[in-house]
Design a protein around this motif. Structure first.
Motif, PDB file in Angstrom:
ATOM      1  N   GLY A 126       0.877  -1.443  -0.110  1.00  0.00           N
ATOM      2  CA  GLY A 126       0.262  -0.089  -0.054  1.00  0.00           C
ATOM      3  C   GLY A 126       0.751   1.285   0.058  1.00  0.00           C
ATOM      4  N   GLU A 127       1.885   1.145   0.902  1.00  0.00           N
ATOM      5  CA  GLU A 127       2.749   2.108   0.768  1.00  0.00           C
ATOM      6  C   GLU A 127       3.496   2.672  -0.482  1.00  0.00           C
ATOM      7  N   ALA A 128       4.007   1.531  -1.283  1.00  0.00           N
ATOM      8  CA  ALA A 128       4.456   1.662  -2.646  1.00  0.00           C
ATOM      9  C   ALA A 128       3.660   1.994  -3.643  1.00  0.00           C
ATOM     10  N   ASN A 129       2.454   1.754  -3.478  1.00  0.00           N
ATOM     11  CA  ASN A 129       1.499   2.268  -4.414  1.00  0.00           C
ATOM     12  C   ASN A 129       1.078   3.625  -4.182  1.00  0.00           C
ATOM     13  N   ALA A 130       0.940   4.044  -3.053  1.00  0.00           N
ATOM     14  CA  ALA A 130       0.697   5.315  -2.669  1.00  0.00           C
ATOM     15  C   ALA A 130       1.824   6.343  -2.982  1.00  0.00           C
ATOM     16  N   MET A 131       3.182   5.777  -2.864  1.00  0.00           N
ATOM     17  CA  MET A 131       4.042   6.783  -3.433  1.00  0.00           C
ATOM     18  C   MET A 131       4.308   6.781  -4.985  1.00  0.00           C
ATOM     19  N   GLY A 132       3.708   5.589  -5.615  1.00  0.00           N
ATOM     20  CA  GLY A 132       3.703   5.653  -7.064  1.00  0.00           C
ATOM     21  C   GLY A 132       2.829   6.679  -7.555  1.00  0.00           C
ATOM     22  N   ASN A 133       1.557   6.660  -6.798  1.00  0.00           N
ATOM     23  CA  ASN A 133       0.565   7.356  -7.325  1.00  0.00           C
ATOM     24  C   ASN A 133       1.020   8.974  -7.137  1.00  0.00           C
ATOM     25  N   LEU A 134       1.516   9.337  -6.009  1.00  0.00           N
ATOM     26  CA  LEU A 134       2.104  10.661  -5.832  1.00  0.00           C
ATOM     27  C   LEU A 134       3.245  11.136  -6.780  1.00  0.00           C
ATOM     28  N   ALA A 135       3.985   9.827  -7.112  1.00  0.00           N
ATOM     29  CA  ALA A 135       4.812  10.537  -8.250  1.00  0.00           C
ATOM     30  C   ALA A 135       4.328  10.796  -9.531  1.00  0.00           C
ATOM     31  N   ARG A 136       3.280  10.140 -10.141  1.00  0.00           N
ATOM     32  CA  ARG A 136       2.653  10.265 -11.003  1.00  0.00           C
ATOM     33  C   ARG A 136       1.891  11.597 -11.116  1.00  0.00           C
ATOM     34  N   VAL A 137       1.218  12.053 -10.055  1.00  0.00           N
ATOM     35  CA  VAL A 137       0.262  13.226  -9.878  1.00  0.00           C
ATOM     36  C   VAL A 137       1.237  14.497 -10.026  1.00  0.00           C
ATOM     37  N   TYR A 181       4.060  14.473 -11.471  1.00  0.00           N
ATOM     38  CA  TYR A 181       4.496  14.802 -12.629  1.00  0.00           C
ATOM     39  C   TYR A 181       3.499  15.360 -13.527  1.00  0.00           C
ATOM     40  N   VAL A 182       2.489  15.035 -13.421  1.00  0.00           N
ATOM     41  CA  VAL A 182       1.300  15.722 -14.261  1.00  0.00           C
ATOM     42  C   VAL A 182       1.197  17.013 -13.882  1.00  0.00           C
ATOM     43  N   LYS A 183       1.305  17.422 -12.566  1.00  0.00           N
ATOM     44  CA  LYS A 183       1.298  18.738 -12.311  1.00  0.00           C
ATOM     45  C   LYS A 183       2.570  19.461 -12.587  1.00  0.00           C
ATOM     46  N   GLY A 184       3.403  19.117 -13.060  1.00  0.00           N
ATOM     47  CA  GLY A 184       4.844  19.675 -13.197  1.00  0.00           C
ATOM     48  C   GLY A 184       5.699  19.652 -12.164  1.00  0.00           C
ATOM     49  N   SER A 185       5.463  19.257 -11.154  1.00  0.00           N
ATOM     50  CA  SER A 185       6.336  19.331  -9.907  1.00  0.00           C
ATOM     51  C   SER A 185       7.324  18.075  -9.882  1.00  0.00           C
ATOM     52  N   TYR A 186       8.340  18.270 -11.048  1.00  0.00           N
ATOM     53  CA  TYR A 186       9.395  17.059 -11.019  1.00  0.00           C
ATOM     54  C   TYR A 186       9.978  16.837  -9.903  1.00  0.00           C
ATOM     55  N   LEU A 187      10.468  17.692  -9.135  1.00  0.00           N
ATOM     56  CA  LEU A 187      11.198  17.209  -8.055  1.00  0.00           C
ATOM     57  C   LEU A 187      10.471  16.442  -7.050  1.00  0.00           C
ATOM     58  N   LEU A 188       9.491  16.699  -6.790  1.00  0.00           N
ATOM     59  CA  LEU A 188       8.590  15.855  -5.953  1.00  0.00           C
ATOM     60  C   LEU A 188       8.172  14.555  -6.685  1.00  0.00           C
ATOM     61  N   SER A 189       8.231  14.545  -7.857  1.00  0.00           N
ATOM     62  CA  SER A 189       7.600  13.423  -8.532  1.00  0.00           C
ATOM     63  C   SER A 189       8.812  12.611  -8.476  1.00  0.00           C
ATOM     64  N   LEU A 190      10.000  13.201  -8.857  1.00  0.00           N
ATOM     65  CA  LEU A 190      11.359  12.275  -8.422  1.00  0.00           C
ATOM     66  C   LEU A 190      11.341  11.636  -7.083  1.00  0.00           C
ATOM     67  N   ARG A 191      11.233  12.409  -6.245  1.00  0.00           N
ATOM     68  CA  ARG A 191      11.353  11.966  -4.835  1.00  0.00           C
ATOM     69  C   ARG A 191      10.453  10.859  -4.527  1.00  0.00           C
ATOM     70  N   LEU A 218      10.686   9.406 -17.388  1.00  0.00           N
ATOM     71  CA  LEU A 218       9.841  10.546 -17.983  1.00  0.00           C
ATOM     72  C   LEU A 218      10.573  11.664 -17.345  1.00  0.00           C
ATOM     73  N   ILE A 219      10.848  11.806 -16.004  1.00  0.00           N
ATOM     74  CA  ILE A 219      11.745  12.897 -15.504  1.00  0.00           C
ATOM     75  C   ILE A 219      12.880  13.268 -16.235  1.00  0.00           C
ATOM     76  N   HIS A 220      13.870  12.285 -16.513  1.00  0.00           N
ATOM     77  CA  HIS A 220      15.069  12.426 -17.082  1.00  0.00           C
ATOM     78  C   HIS A 220      14.739  13.109 -18.454  1.00  0.00           C
ATOM     79  N   LEU A 221      13.863  12.758 -18.983  1.00  0.00           N
ATOM     80  CA  LEU A 221      13.119  13.131 -20.615  1.00  0.00           C
ATOM     81  C   LEU A 221      13.004  14.768 -20.318  1.00  0.00           C
ATOM     82  N   THR A 222      12.408  15.192 -19.370  1.00  0.00           N
ATOM     83  CA  THR A 222      12.189  16.471 -19.269  1.00  0.00           C
ATOM     84  C   THR A 222      13.319  17.251 -19.037  1.00  0.00           C
ATOM     85  N   GLN A 223      14.373  16.741 -18.373  1.00  0.00           N
ATOM     86  CA  GLN A 223      15.736  17.409 -18.323  1.00  0.00           C
ATOM     87  C   GLN A 223      16.748  17.059 -19.368  1.00  0.00           C
TER      88      GLN A 223
END
Length: 187
Positions: free
Chosen positions: A89-100, A102-112, A139-144
């Protein structure tokens, strides 16, 4: 052809086409979200794996509709999963936070969160979680414009997706590899 049509008829035609294409899916998605929220309200005091799974599923449904709601439910799922010691559940929640993020354009938070999701998924040998986290990192590497790093991440994720026979993820990864090649002017 459209230039010859009466303006009123043209508006009706566009409205009809719009309703055929977009509205049924939107209503269906909202209906599914409504059912999940009802189920979550019925077990409002529960702090168990079923609640975490439901919150993660609900979070995923909100990705493009209401990203802030996705953040809310993913963080709540993460909080409960940590409290009850539910690593998946933790891993899935962290994955969901990474995705959202990324979509919001907060790449540092997404990467974390993607790195956290990757480590958490690896710890429990969740190949799907690792693949999705690697895709997000790529995808984050791609933005950079870090094409080699992005390709490395996409290829690792593709290997995992193939092992899982996850055709949808494989297609996404092939698309991301193509975008990386095009951006790097290396068709």
């Amino acid at each position: 052809f459209l230039a010859l049509l009466n303006p009123m008829f043209k508006r009706l035609l566009f409205l009809f086409i719009y309703s055929l294409i977009f509205l049924p899916g939107g209503f269906a998605k909202e209906k599914g979200i409504g059912k999940m929220r009802q189920k979550l309200n019925a077990q409002s005091d529960s702090r168990d794996t079923a609640t975490v799974n439901l919150m993660n599923a609900l979070s995923t449904e909100y990705l493009y509709l209401k990203p802030d709601s996705m953040v809310f439910f993913a963080k709540k799922a993460l909080e409960i999963a940590q409290a009850i010691n539910y690593p998946l559940g933790e891993a899935n929640a962290m994955g969901n936070l990474a995705r959202v993020y990324y979509v919001k354009g907060s790449y540092l938070l997404s990467l974390r969160y993607a790195l956290d999701a990757s480590r958490a998924s690896e710890k429990i040998n969740d190949l799907g979680g690792m693949a999705y986290a690697l895709n997000c990192i790529g995808l984050i590497h791609l933005t950079q414009n870090k094409f080699e790093e992005a390709n490395r991440d996409f290829l690792k994720a593709l290997s995992l997706a193939k092992r899982l026979k996850n055709n949808k993820l494989q297609a996404s990864l092939y698309l991301n590899l193509g975008i990386s090649a095009a951006e790097n002017k290396n068709p």
